[in-house]
Motif scaffolding. Structure first.
Motif, short mmCIF file in Angstrom:
data_model
loop_
_atom_site.label_atom_id
_atom_site.label_comp_id
_atom_site.label_asym_id
_atom_site.label_seq_id
_atom_site.Cartn_x
_atom_site.Cartn_y
_atom_site.Cartn_z
N GLN A 1 0.71 -1.11 0.15
CA GLN A 1 0.05 0.11 -0.03
C GLN A 1 0.80 1.25 0.13
O GLN A 1 0.55 2.31 -0.63
N LEU A 2 1.90 1.22 0.80
CA LEU A 2 2.76 2.31 0.65
C LEU A 2 3.56 2.71 -0.63
O LEU A 2 3.59 3.71 -1.05
N ARG A 3 3.77 1.59 -1.17
CA ARG A 3 4.43 1.58 -2.39
C ARG A 3 3.48 2.16 -3.59
O ARG A 3 3.81 3.12 -4.40
N ARG A 4 2.33 1.56 -3.58
CA ARG A 4 1.22 2.26 -4.40
C ARG A 4 0.89 3.85 -4.19
O ARG A 4 0.88 4.74 -5.06
N PHE A 5 1.10 4.11 -2.89
CA PHE A 5 0.72 5.53 -2.45
C PHE A 5 1.79 6.49 -3.01
O PHE A 5 1.64 7.50 -3.38
N LEU A 6 3.05 5.96 -2.89
CA LEU A 6 4.24 6.98 -3.46
C LEU A 6 4.09 7.01 -4.73
O LEU A 6 4.63 8.04 -5.43
N ASN A 7 3.83 5.72 -5.44
CA ASN A 7 3.89 5.89 -6.86
C ASN A 7 2.77 6.91 -7.53
O ASN A 7 2.90 7.68 -8.45
N HIS A 8 1.62 6.89 -6.83
CA HIS A 8 0.66 7.93 -6.98
C HIS A 8 1.01 9.10 -6.81
O HIS A 8 0.64 10.20 -7.85
N GLN A 9 1.88 9.40 -5.96
CA GLN A 9 2.18 10.87 -5.39
C GLN A 9 3.08 11.26 -6.26
O GLN A 9 3.23 12.60 -6.99
N CYS A 10 4.03 10.32 -7.01
CA CYS A 10 4.78 10.66 -7.95
C CYS A 10 4.38 11.14 -9.36
O CYS A 10 4.71 12.20 -9.97
N LEU A 11 3.27 10.30 -9.64
CA LEU A 11 2.34 10.72 -10.76
C LEU A 11 1.63 12.06 -10.88
O LEU A 11 1.73 12.81 -11.74
N LEU A 12 1.22 12.46 -9.55
CA LEU A 12 0.60 13.56 -9.47
C LEU A 12 1.70 14.76 -9.45
O LEU A 12 1.17 15.99 -10.17
N ILE A 13 2.66 14.58 -9.02
CA ILE A 13 3.72 15.64 -9.17
C ILE A 13 4.27 15.92 -10.64
O ILE A 13 4.39 16.77 -11.09
N ARG A 14 4.18 14.89 -11.30
CA ARG A 14 4.66 15.02 -12.74
C ARG A 14 3.43 15.69 -13.62
O ARG A 14 4.00 16.58 -14.52
N ARG A 15 2.29 15.14 -13.36
CA ARG A 15 1.27 15.83 -14.22
C ARG A 15 0.79 17.38 -13.82
O ARG A 15 0.47 18.24 -14.50
N ASN A 16 1.03 17.60 -12.39
CA ASN A 16 0.84 18.99 -12.02
C ASN A 16 1.89 19.82 -11.78
O ASN A 16 2.22 20.92 -11.20
N ASN A 17 2.98 19.46 -12.80
CA ASN A 17 4.33 20.06 -12.63
C ASN A 17 4.26 21.61 -13.60
O ASN A 17 4.83 21.46 -14.54
N TYR A 18 3.57 22.33 -13.28
CA TYR A 18 3.08 23.42 -13.93
C TYR A 18 4.06 24.90 -13.55
O TYR A 18 4.04 24.90 -12.20
N PRO A 19 4.19 25.92 -14.24
CA PRO A 19 4.92 26.89 -13.61
C PRO A 19 3.86 27.96 -13.03
O PRO A 19 2.83 27.55 -13.20
N LEU A 20 4.35 28.51 -11.85
CA LEU A 20 3.53 29.08 -11.12
C LEU A 20 2.64 30.48 -11.74
O LEU A 20 1.52 30.55 -11.71
N GLN A 21 3.20 30.73 -13.02
CA GLN A 21 2.47 31.72 -13.88
C GLN A 21 2.22 31.21 -15.16
O GLN A 21 3.18 30.51 -15.69
#
Length: 306
Positions: A22-42
């Motif tokens: 469960q911890l491994r799946r949670f970390l993988n999901h967080q990594c995907l969210l970071i990649r998808r939402n890696n937008y500039p602030l402006q």
């Protein structure tokens, strides 16, 4: 070791394995969210291109008009195209005009039209519709067949007379077809004799290749004579006294007191001279249609259907 202790150890080991998974799946999901939402602030917007940034040569080649002419067009349409000034991402009037003229001049896909101005296909579609509607609202200011001014009518007749010696001609008329995609209803009515869907447009012009009247409200299967009888120009010309003025049409139109058509058979020299003068004078409207479709390639079938 007692059997009870062994069973407890197995249960704890399986529980640890599930927690690690469960911890491994949670970390993988967080990594995907970071990649998808890696937008500039402006927000980052591409630099938009309008006719004001183009050279004079590029304007004529891409938009079919000079920069001065496009500027005057945007000034006339500004009241209909101006958006709310508080929206900092809204398209300017010059941008909308550039996008629409690019489509009119090329007839290409809206994606390619938007790429030239660095805007999306959806924004390009909106610009084309807004500019088209704005032009239609002001169309009567520039395209009108006015018979109330005798001096203007005499000037038109003199210009036509200088072409081939045909007197009292105030306009030349002809029909042209604009290809379009098959409509969702009554598609058969829009199929012309050459086998594709179209609108039949009747155009009247003067000797200087200026369009005086246009009717585009009939399907491609309608003959030119039918379209003429159901347009405003027909009622206007019926009010002319017989023999006072003429317009020239081809064999597809009926003979009227104000509409002259060529002879189908030329049995003598007089009819032959009449046909030669008729054809030479009426070529103006064919040239007008050719210039119109060559300048605005979206109307020509070679660039696809609208």
């Amino acid at each position: 070791m007692p059997a009870y202790d062994i069973q407890m150890c197995d249960i704890l080991e399986q529980r640890n394995i599930r927690r690690k998974e469960q911890l491994r799946r949670f970390l993988n999901h967080q990594c995907l969210l970071i990649r998808r939402n890696n937008y500039p602030l402006q927000g980052v917007f591409r630099e938009r291109l309008s006719f004001e940034m183009m050279s004079a040569e590029l304007c004529v080649r891409k938009l079919r008009f000079s920069k001065e002419a496009i500027g005057r067009l945007c000034d006339k349409l500004r009241d209909n195209l101006q958006t709310c000034p508080t929206t900092h991402t809204a398209l300017s009037v010059s941008m909308k005009g550039t996008t629409a003229l690019t489509f009119f001049a090329s007839g290409t896909f809206q994606i390619g039209t938007g790429d030239l101005s660095s805007i999306s296909q959806c924004a390009a579609r909106s610009c084309i519709h807004q500019v088209t509607d704005a032009i239609l609202r002001r169309g009567d200011q520039f395209i009108r067949f006015d018979l109330s001014a005798p001096q203007q009518r005499e000037e038109r007749a003199l210009a036509f007379y200088r072409i081939a010696g045909f007197p009292k001609v105030i306009a030349a008329i002809d029909g042209t077809h604009v290809a379009l995609k098959a409509p969702s209803s009554n598609a058969v009515r829009f199929i012309k004799r050459k086998g594709y869907h179209s609108l039949n447009a009747v155009i009247a012009c003067d000797a200087k290749i200026r369009i005086l009247s246009m009717n585009t409200g009939h399907c491609g299967s309608s003959p030119d004579s039918f379209v003429l009888q159901h347009c405003n120009l027909y009622d206007c010309l019926n009010q002319l006294p017989p023999g006072s003025a003429w317009i020239l049409g081809d064999k597809g139109y009926p003979l009227k007191t104000w509409l002259m058509t060529p002879y189908r058979r030329t049995n003598n020299e007089a009819r032959e001279r009449y046909n030669q003068a008729h054809v030479g004078t009426r070529q103006v409207v064919e040239r007008t249609i050719g210039v119109l479709k060559s300048r605005f390639r979206c109307l020509d079938k070679s660039e696809g259907a609208l």
